[in-house]
Design a protein around this motif. Structure first.
Motif: not given
Length: 287
Positions: A16-17, A19, A24, A40, A118
């Motif tokens: 989850d770090q 993009t 994201r 997003d 989002r």
């Protein structure tokens, strides 16, 4: 994001770090599958890869994933807003489905709100043997809260999804709720087989007398799956995916009982997928 959460490169894991195109993302994977979501952009699922074969089941449009913040639609048409940002993959359809519609004094566009919004997320479980993430969103035009928990276990290709819808108001509200799932190449190709329960019926809409009937099958009738009467008097086998350029048949499938399911099988690749759901909540499939 929790930077102190344990990291690993084996078993079940969550990424989850990162993009993708400025949005994201959350990636869930184990030894067999890799599943990616766009936080997003509606928490869309845009990758479902079976790793041993390097085979992604999700269809992506020719335009691919689009960042809603990077493109301003040039049309005020409420249908085009969904289409302009549509990447393929899997969207949540809520609080309405299909073309534009109105409820009370509110006007909705194609396939509702949440596919453009989002979403928040919470990591529920993070272990070698099991991972689970809850995505959530609150609609703007009507007061609903929608949450989706996805779970992946070690050595299993199955993704389990559990959803909860909450009416935040003090009065009953109407809604339309569905899942917009699209599969495509390289998995889906002409000759693939679609398998459904024997109880399923094919429902078609009536057509305007001044307009030609769309698709191959006779409209305004019920047909027993998989053979439907064609507009020309023959039969069409809807269980076999046709060749490119074949006219599309947009129909509704009904009669699943309490537990709905379907399978799509590619014999040439030796690959397939199976999707099942609570048909007492979502009794129709759009084909």
């Amino acid at each position: 994001m929790n930077v102190h959460r344990p990291q690993r490169n084996y078993g079940c894991r969550i990424h989850d770090q990162g993009t993708y195109l400025g949005m994201r993302t959350i990636v869930l994977e184990n030894d067999l599958v890799r599943v990616s979501y766009l936080l997003d952009k509606g928490a869309d699922l845009f990758e479902f890869q079976y790793k041993p074969a390097g085979l992604d089941y999700v269809w992506l449009s020719e335009n691919g994933v689009q960042n809603p913040n990077a493109y301003l639609p040039t049309s005020t048409d409420l249908i085009s807003t969904f289409i302009d940002y549509y990447p393929g993959g899997w969207q949540e359809v809520f609080p309405n489905g299909g073309p534009t519609s109105a409820y009370a004094v509110t006007q909705f566009g194609q396939h509702g709100e949440v596919a453009h919004m989002r979403w928040d997320y919470t990591i529920v479980t993070d272990s070698v043997d099991c991972i689970a993430v809850t995505f959530s969103v609150r609609t703007k035009k009507v007061p609903f809260h929608l949450s989706r928990t996805v779970t992946l276990e070690r050595q299993s290709p199955a993704l389990t999804i559990q959803e909860t819808l909450t009416n935040l108001s003090r009065v009953p509200l109407q809604f339309m709720w569905g899942q917009h799932v699209a599969f495509g190449k390289p998995f889906l190709e002409p000759g693939c087989r679609i398998v459904l329960p024997d109880s399923v019926e094919v429902l078609t809409e009536t057509t305007d007398k001044d307009k030609p009937a769309a698709g191959r099958i006779a409209r305004g009738r019920r047909h027993a799956w998989p053979l439907a009467e064609s507009a020309g008097g023959g039969t069409v086998d809807l269980s076999v995916t046709p060749e490119p350029q074949t006219a599309s048949d947009v129909v509704y499938l009904h009669g699943f009982g309490e537990r709905g399911w379907y399978k799509v099988e590619n014999e040439r690749l030796g690959a397939g997928l199976h999707l099942e759901w609570d048909a007492s909540v979502m009794p129709y499939v759009w084909y």
